[in-house]
Design a protein around this motif. Structure first.
Motif, short mmCIF file in Angstrom:
data_model
loop_
_atom_site.label_atom_id
_atom_site.label_comp_id
_atom_site.label_asym_id
_atom_site.label_seq_id
_atom_site.Cartn_x
_atom_site.Cartn_y
_atom_site.Cartn_z
N CYS A 71 42.04 -14.98 87.49
CA CYS A 71 42.81 -14.93 86.24
C CYS A 71 44.29 -14.84 86.60
N ARG A 72 44.80 -15.89 87.19
CA ARG A 72 46.18 -15.89 87.67
C ARG A 72 47.19 -15.64 86.56
N LYS A 73 46.93 -16.22 85.40
CA LYS A 73 47.87 -16.07 84.29
C LYS A 73 47.96 -14.61 83.84
N LEU A 74 46.82 -13.93 83.77
CA LEU A 74 46.81 -12.53 83.36
C LEU A 74 47.46 -11.64 84.42
N MET A 75 47.22 -11.95 85.69
CA MET A 75 47.84 -11.16 86.76
C MET A 75 49.35 -11.37 86.77
N LYS A 76 49.78 -12.60 86.53
CA LYS A 76 51.21 -12.88 86.48
C LYS A 76 51.87 -12.12 85.33
N GLN A 77 51.22 -12.11 84.17
CA GLN A 77 51.76 -11.39 83.02
C GLN A 77 51.82 -9.89 83.31
N PHE A 78 50.79 -9.36 83.96
CA PHE A 78 50.77 -7.94 84.31
C PHE A 78 51.95 -7.59 85.21
N HIS A 79 52.21 -8.41 86.22
CA HIS A 79 53.30 -8.12 87.14
C HIS A 79 54.67 -8.30 86.49
N LEU A 80 54.79 -9.22 85.52
CA LEU A 80 56.04 -9.34 84.78
C LEU A 80 56.31 -8.07 83.98
N ASP A 81 55.26 -7.56 83.31
CA ASP A 81 55.40 -6.30 82.57
C ASP A 81 55.72 -5.15 83.51
N LEU A 82 55.06 -5.14 84.68
CA LEU A 82 55.28 -4.06 85.64
C LEU A 82 56.71 -4.07 86.17
N GLU A 83 57.21 -5.25 86.52
CA GLU A 83 58.57 -5.35 87.04
C GLU A 83 59.59 -4.90 86.01
N LYS A 84 59.37 -5.27 84.77
CA LYS A 84 60.28 -4.86 83.70
C LYS A 84 60.29 -3.34 83.53
N GLU A 85 59.12 -2.74 83.60
CA GLU A 85 59.01 -1.29 83.44
C GLU A 85 59.62 -0.56 84.65
N LEU A 86 59.42 -1.08 85.84
CA LEU A 86 60.01 -0.46 87.03
C LEU A 86 61.54 -0.54 86.99
N ARG A 87 62.07 -1.66 86.51
CA ARG A 87 63.53 -1.78 86.37
C ARG A 87 64.07 -0.76 85.38
N ARG A 88 63.29 -0.53 84.31
CA ARG A 88 63.72 0.46 83.32
C ARG A 88 63.81 1.85 83.94
N HIS A 89 62.94 2.12 84.92
CA HIS A 89 62.96 3.41 85.62
C HIS A 89 63.84 3.35 86.88
N LYS A 90 64.59 2.23 87.03
CA LYS A 90 65.49 2.04 88.16
C LYS A 90 64.75 2.14 89.50
N ARG A 91 63.58 1.54 89.52
CA ARG A 91 62.79 1.49 90.74
C ARG A 91 62.66 0.03 91.16
N HIS A 92 62.76 -0.23 92.46
CA HIS A 92 62.82 -1.61 92.95
C HIS A 92 61.55 -2.05 93.67
N CYS A 93 60.77 -1.10 94.15
CA CYS A 93 59.55 -1.45 94.91
C CYS A 93 58.31 -1.07 94.11
N VAL A 94 57.28 -1.90 94.22
CA VAL A 94 56.00 -1.61 93.57
C VAL A 94 55.28 -0.55 94.40
N PRO A 95 54.95 0.60 93.83
CA PRO A 95 54.28 1.66 94.61
C PRO A 95 52.83 1.30 94.91
N ARG A 96 52.25 2.04 95.84
CA ARG A 96 50.84 1.82 96.17
C ARG A 96 49.94 2.17 95.00
#
Length: 401
Positions: A69-94
């Motif tokens: 489900c590449r499209k769903l995984m891509k959407q998930f990571h777009l949402d994740l990156e946006k939320e991490l930026r809001r928290h001023k975090r640059h790396c995806v945690p484990r």
């Protein structure tokens, strides 16, 4: 029951349902509905999966290699990156914080809800133009107590009669007989051969109707054909609620949409206006072309125009249109483009529309319109609160009223 519970029941009972996407071919298949969470080890990435047709209690962690489900995984990571930026975090945690994973799951559920509403709108509407829905701003879902309609809905004590007389033209633009339908009311045809406006704001539009000799392809039939463009209902990011933007280029003087709602008497409008004031919103549009007798209320019944925002420098203009009903107290309200509108641009019109009084018929067109989250009293105009305008145009009046 929720949609998920209904779909789960269908699969357990091996029942097929076209609307839910459960068929003979996939009744036993597992389909990813959305992704809720993420974690990774040195060897593998894992996703917490919500399975279509199963409850959230049955969510499972799956390795990335198991998912297609590449499209769903891509959407998930777009949402994740946006939320991490809001928290001023640059790396995806484990492993994601519970706050972040919870928000991502809510966004996924919101997207599902908006997609269902989008499908419902397109199933209900009768116009060629498609409707899309997007909210990338917050977690607000589809509006409650709103029903999409395609034509005026008669309110209490209102009767909408058809009373037009048809024309005898075979070519209404090039060879109109006795001025075609507009000629019967001593007006000219409003459109050119490309079905674009050639009359000024304030002049009424008389289209050919069901009693006319001409066919459905007549150039004098424009508004009655409905919305022709793909439009998107989107959540604004500056506190203006929902808005509408076009997904296609629109030429100048082109019909875009009608303002549709429930037709009520002015007495009923006064009553509802006080109720809407207490709620901080109103969608009342006075039909005062010749007499201030009726009002359109689009609060609970309406079309996509319900979501169009105000601008002091709008790209849409209101026109009064008459088709099967020529009662001048009950015009149809059509919105036409005032200039070329680019794809992706928001559609707006002036809630406090003013027309040059030297224009023909302009003294009879002074529509009072109060829409979209405005705490305004229709019955007491002198006591109206000053509402700050957020249209952002260079010519902004700063206040709506």
């Amino acid at each position: 029951m929720s949609w998920d519970e209904v779909e789960t029941l269908c699969r357990l009972e091996e029942l097929r349902c076209k609307d839910l996407g459960v068929s003979r071919a996939n009744v036993h298949e597992y389909e990813v509905e959305f992704i809720c969470d993420y974690k990774r080890t040195k060897e593998e990435e894992f996703y917490l999966v919500k399975w279509r047709g199963f409850t959230e209690a049955e969510n499972t962690w799956e390795p990335k290699s198991n998912l297609k489900c590449r499209k769903l995984m891509k959407q998930f990571h777009l949402d994740l990156e946006k939320e991490l930026r809001r928290h001023k975090r640059h790396c995806v945690p484990r492993r994601l914080d519970k706050e972040i994973s919870s928000l991502l799951a809510k966004k996924a559920k919101l997207r599902q809800s908006l997609q269902r509403w989008q499908a419902h709108l397109n199933h209900t509407s009768n116009h060629p133009g498609r409707i899309y829905v997007v909210n990338d701003v917050d977690l607000e879902g589809p509006p409650r107590n709103f029903t999409y309609i395609n034509n005026y809905k008669a309110g209490p004590g209102i009767v909408l009669d058809e009373m037009a007389v048809g024309c005898e033209c075979t070519n209404c633009i090039e060879d109109p007989v006795d001025g075609c339908c507009p000629g019967a009311s001593l007006h000219r045809i409003a459109y050119n051969e490309k079905q674009r406006l050639r009359v000024r704001a304030g002049e009424p539009i008389y289209e050919c109707n069901s009693r006319c000799r001409c066919g459905p392809d007549c150039p004098n039939r424009v508004v009655q054909k409905g919305i022709q463009f793909d439009l998107c209902i989107f959540k604004t990011d500056n506190g203006r609620g929902w808005g509408v933007r076009t997904l296609q280029h629109i030429n100048k003087n082109t019909f875009v949409m009608e303002y549709i709602g429930e037709i009520i008497t002015n007495e009923e409008a006064e009553k509802r206006g006080r109720e809407y004031d207490s709620q901080g919103s109103t969608y009342l549009f006075d039909l005062d072309y010749v007499e201030d007798v009726y009002t359109v209320d689009a609060a609970h019944y309406g079309n996509i125009s319900h979501f169009v925002n105000h601008s002091c420098n709008p790209n849409l203009q209101v026109f009064n249109v008459f088709i099967d009903n020529i009662d001048e107290r009950l015009p149809r309200i059509a919105l036409f483009s005032t200039r070329a509108i680019c794809a992706g641009e928001e559609l707006t019109f002036d809630y406090k529309m003013q027309i040059d009084p030297v224009d023909l018929e302009s003294s009879r067109l002074d529509s009072s319109i109060t829409l979209t989250d405005l705490p305004i009293s229709k019955s007491s105009p002198k006591k109206r609160l000053r509402v700050e305008c957020r249209c952002g145009s260079d010519s902004c009046r700063k206040y709506l009223f």
